[in-house]
Scaffold this motif. Structure first.
Motif, PDB file in Angstrom:
ATOM      1  N   ALA A  62       0.854  -1.188   0.000  1.00 16.23           N
ATOM      2  CA  ALA A  62       0.000   0.000   0.000  1.00 16.23           C
ATOM      3  C   ALA A  62       0.887   1.235   0.000  1.00 16.23           C
ATOM      4  CB  ALA A  62      -0.922   0.018   1.211  1.00 16.23           C
ATOM      5  N   THR A  63       0.344   2.343  -0.507  1.00 13.40           N
ATOM      6  CA  THR A  63       1.066   3.621  -0.489  1.00 13.40           C
ATOM      7  C   THR A  63       0.133   4.713   0.024  1.00 13.40           C
ATOM      8  OG1 THR A  63       0.477   4.148  -2.790  1.00 13.40           O
ATOM      9  CG2 THR A  63       2.556   2.970  -2.422  1.00 13.40           C
ATOM     10  N   VAL A  64       0.740   5.702   0.654  1.00 10.34           N
ATOM     11  CA  VAL A  64       0.000   6.847   1.184  1.00 10.34           C
ATOM     12  C   VAL A  64       0.730   8.111   0.742  1.00 10.34           C
ATOM     13  CG1 VAL A  64      -0.885   7.996   3.239  1.00 10.34           C
ATOM     14  CG2 VAL A  64      -0.677   5.503   3.207  1.00 10.34           C
ATOM     15  N   GLU A  65      -0.017   9.051   0.159  1.00  8.39           N
ATOM     16  CA  GLU A  65       0.576  10.310  -0.305  1.00  8.39           C
ATOM     17  C   GLU A  65      -0.311  11.472   0.118  1.00  8.39           C
ATOM     18  OE1 GLU A  65       2.050  12.417  -4.503  1.00  8.39           O
ATOM     19  OE2 GLU A  65       1.307  10.344  -4.472  1.00  8.39           O
ATOM     20  N   SER A  66       0.285  12.468   0.732  1.00  2.45           N
ATOM     21  CA  SER A  66      -0.472  13.669   1.085  1.00  2.45           C
ATOM     22  C   SER A  66      -0.777  14.451  -0.188  1.00  2.45           C
ATOM     23  CB  SER A  66       0.312  14.525   2.071  1.00  2.45           C
ATOM     24  OG  SER A  66       1.568  14.897   1.525  1.00  2.45           O
ATOM     25  N   THR A  67      -1.930  15.120  -0.227  1.00  5.42           N
ATOM     26  CA  THR A  67      -2.366  15.775  -1.456  1.00  5.42           C
ATOM     27  C   THR A  67      -2.521  17.290  -1.321  1.00  5.42           C
ATOM     28  OG1 THR A  67      -4.698  15.381  -0.896  1.00  5.42           O
ATOM     29  CG2 THR A  67      -3.583  13.698  -2.234  1.00  5.42           C
ATOM     30  N   ASP A  68      -2.312  17.833  -0.133  1.00 11.57           N
ATOM     31  CA  ASP A  68      -2.452  19.275   0.079  1.00 11.57           C
ATOM     32  C   ASP A  68      -1.135  19.812   0.621  1.00 11.57           C
ATOM     33  OD1 ASP A  68      -2.965  21.862   1.002  1.00 11.57           O
ATOM     34  OD2 ASP A  68      -4.972  21.372   1.725  1.00 11.57           O
ATOM     35  N   PRO A  69      -0.444  20.717  -0.113  1.00 16.10           N
ATOM     36  CA  PRO A  69       0.858  21.222   0.341  1.00 16.10           C
ATOM     37  C   PRO A  69       0.788  21.996   1.654  1.00 16.10           C
ATOM     38  CG  PRO A  69       0.085  22.439  -1.589  1.00 16.10           C
ATOM     39  CD  PRO A  69      -0.817  21.265  -1.436  1.00 16.10           C
ATOM     40  N   GLN A  70      -0.404  22.400   2.072  1.00 12.87           N
ATOM     41  CA  GLN A  70      -0.523  23.103   3.351  1.00 12.87           C
ATOM     42  C   GLN A  70      -0.418  22.149   4.544  1.00 12.87           C
ATOM     43  OE1 GLN A  70      -0.761  26.539   3.633  1.00 12.87           O
ATOM     44  NE2 GLN A  70      -0.312  26.347   1.431  1.00 12.87           N
ATOM     45  N   VAL A  71      -0.702  20.870   4.314  1.00 17.29           N
ATOM     46  CA  VAL A  71      -0.642  19.892   5.414  1.00 17.29           C
ATOM     47  C   VAL A  71       0.085  18.630   4.935  1.00 17.29           C
ATOM     48  CG1 VAL A  71      -2.631  20.703   6.738  1.00 17.29           C
ATOM     49  CG2 VAL A  71      -3.005  19.200   4.787  1.00 17.29           C
ATOM     50  N   PRO A  72       1.344  18.736   4.542  1.00 21.56           N
ATOM     51  CA  PRO A  72       2.052  17.582   3.973  1.00 21.56           C
ATOM     52  C   PRO A  72       2.307  16.465   4.978  1.00 21.56           C
ATOM     53  CG  PRO A  72       3.585  19.382   4.373  1.00 21.56           C
ATOM     54  CD  PRO A  72       2.211  19.936   4.597  1.00 21.56           C
ATOM     55  N   TRP A  73       2.192  16.756   6.249  1.00 21.54           N
ATOM     56  CA  TRP A  73       2.464  15.806   7.321  1.00 21.54           C
ATOM     57  C   TRP A  73       1.341  14.801   7.537  1.00 21.54           C
ATOM     58  CZ3 TRP A  73      -1.670  16.586  10.384  1.00 21.54           C
ATOM     59  CH2 TRP A  73      -2.266  17.858  10.337  1.00 21.54           C
TER      60      TRP A  73
END
Length: 485
Positions: free
Chosen positions: A123-134
């Protein structure tokens, strides 16, 4: 008394994490816009993992948006739990206001029921909003737990199914009984109702028998099954010993009167006092009544050395009920079966099946009830699961991230934005970077299951079972695939 009832502990996704993650939003480099992470089994007892369970998490936890009350609850909790550490109010309020409380992540995974070799991305997880990359890394605790536990249970159950199948192929004329040969007895031996639900559902990828109600209910609810599993009327020691030793025979007669019906089944634990005497009752005083009922009687010898007691019980029952010799040359009892539910794990199942085969009985005479070893005697290191960041986007540029500990090279993580590929023709899998070209015969194997509040690619239990069974067929064709050892 009208005491207020607190909301469930699992209701607040902000608190479904580790304490140290509360301050990680301040620890990433300047210019961080996105983080990419992956989940894998780094090895362990089994060379393949049967992926299962993520859909339950997605349809339950990720279907609940963050709310103002959750933010306030988390802020108040952190103020007392991590005194002086700044709470990430701006980040959580951005998720609430900009995304309606839905987590801005893209979560992709291999299809559930896939048997994937270890050390491959699952599985992979990627943040999609640069304001909340964490945010993707913050969700690690909940996501990894949602994967490793049900996947490990499904993996154990799947390998046991392969083992039983091998003995059936050698000693029985049919595999028809296989889906009911490992029964889940684990509900009372796990740490929580949720564990019973998650682990119990995972077992049902491979088998259709369970006494874990929570597991069957979870499989029905989250995987759109009309009825995921079945059980039969069965005695426990209390319902036998309540009659007293002098009334043991009456207790057994009562079971037949209440539950023995044409075409039905009932199971009776028979070691409350003297197993050999009890099986003697079943083979003599009660034999004609069992036959006349048209039901199949399942005897449970629940103490003693399992291989020895199972074989002794089979021999006694064969004397009372008779046995035919099947086309493979092994004896099959007439109208009675045996279930062993004490001391059952992968190793003891193999020992029992081997002893039964040496005694000249078909494996189709047996079923197994497995409790703690199925749902509880395992941990994240059984298959060495890990969730690791592998890439970070800073100022518009993706950079590799990995750890390479010199003191333990086995814990090295993979760098880059990763993808899992499958070659259906050969049944092989491999992990490669997303940007690398796709070679002929290979197909992307990860599918998006959640993105920015949208649940995608939902799978049914029927589809997952078919996938797991197909993988077992492939394994059975490989030399040593369904090992008896």
């Amino acid at each position: 008394m009208n005491a207020s009832v607190p909301s469930p502990l699992n209701a607040n996704l902000i608190l479904n994490s580790d304490s140290y993650k509360l301050t990680h939003y301040l620890q990433y480099p300047p210019g961080t816009e996105a983080i990419f992470s992956y989940v894998e089994s780094r090895g362990g007892r089994f060379p393949r993992t049967l992926f299962f369970g993520l859909q339950m998490f997605v349809r339950d936890y990720l279907a609940r948006p963050i709310t103002r009350d959750m933010i306030e609850e988390a802020a108040e909790f952190q103020a007392r739990h991590l005194p002086g550490a700044p709470f990430n109010r701006a980040g959580w309020e951005h998720i609430l206001n900009r995304h309606g409380g839905w987590l801005p992540i893209r979560l992709c995974a291999v299809a559930e029921g896939s048997a994937v070799p270890v050390r491959q991305v699952l599985a992979t997880v990627e943040s999609t909003d640069p304001q909340v990359p964490w945010i993707g890394q913050y969700a690690e605790t909940a996501i990894l737990r949602a994967i490793w536990y049900p996947t490990t249970v499904a993996t154990i159950s799947w390998h046991i199914k392969g083992l039983i199948r091998r003995y059936l192929e050698d000693t029985a004329e049919s595999l028809d009984g296989l889906p009911f040969m490992l029964h889940d007895f684990g509900a009372r031996g796990v740490s929580s109702f949720e564990s019973a639900a998650l682990g119990g559902a995972a077992h049902l990828v491979n088998f259709q028998g369970t006494d874990t109600l929570a597991g069957a209910a979870a499989a029905n609810r989250y995987y759109d099954a009309e009825m995921a599993a079945y059980s039969i009327p069965a005695a426990e020691h209390a319902t036998v010993t309540a009659w007293g030793e002098e009334g043991e025979l009456d207790a057994y007669r009562n079971m037949l009167d209440r539950f023995a019906r044409p075409g039905g089944m009932l199971a009776v634990v028979s070691d409350s006092y003297d197993l050999e005497r009890a099986v003697g009752y079943w083979s003599n005083e009660l034999c004609d009544r069992v036959r006349a009922s048209g039901a199949t009687l399942v005897i449970r010898p629940d103490s003693g050395h399992p291989p020895t007691m199972v074989c002794r019980t089979l021999e006694q029952l064969a004397e009372g009920y008779g046995a035919r010799v099947n086309a493979k040359g092994y004896r099959v009892l007439d109208g009675v079966r045996v279930i062993q539910g004490d001391g059952i794990d992968l190793d003891s199942i193999g020992e029992i099946l081997a002893e039964v085969e040496r005694a000249g009985f078909s494996a189709e005479n047996l079923a197994f009830g497995m409790g703690g070893a199925l749902l509880q005697r395992l941990d994240r290191d059984t298959q060495r699961f890990a969730f690791k960041a592998s890439a970070i986007r800073r100022d518009g540029v993706w950079r590799d991230v990995s750890k390479q500990p010199r003191t333990d090279p086995e814990k090295a993580s993979k760098p880059g934005r990763l993808s899992l590929l499958h070659n259906p023709e050969f049944g092989t899998w491999r992990t490669q970077r997303e940007e690398d070209p796709l070679e002929s015969g290979w197909r992307p194997a990860l599918q998006c299951v959640y993105e920015d509040g949208r649940i995608q690619g939902q799978q049914t239990l029927a589809e997952i079972r078919a996938r797991a069974d197909a993988a077992l067929e492939t394994l059975a064709r490989e030399d040593g695939g369904c090992s008896r050892s």
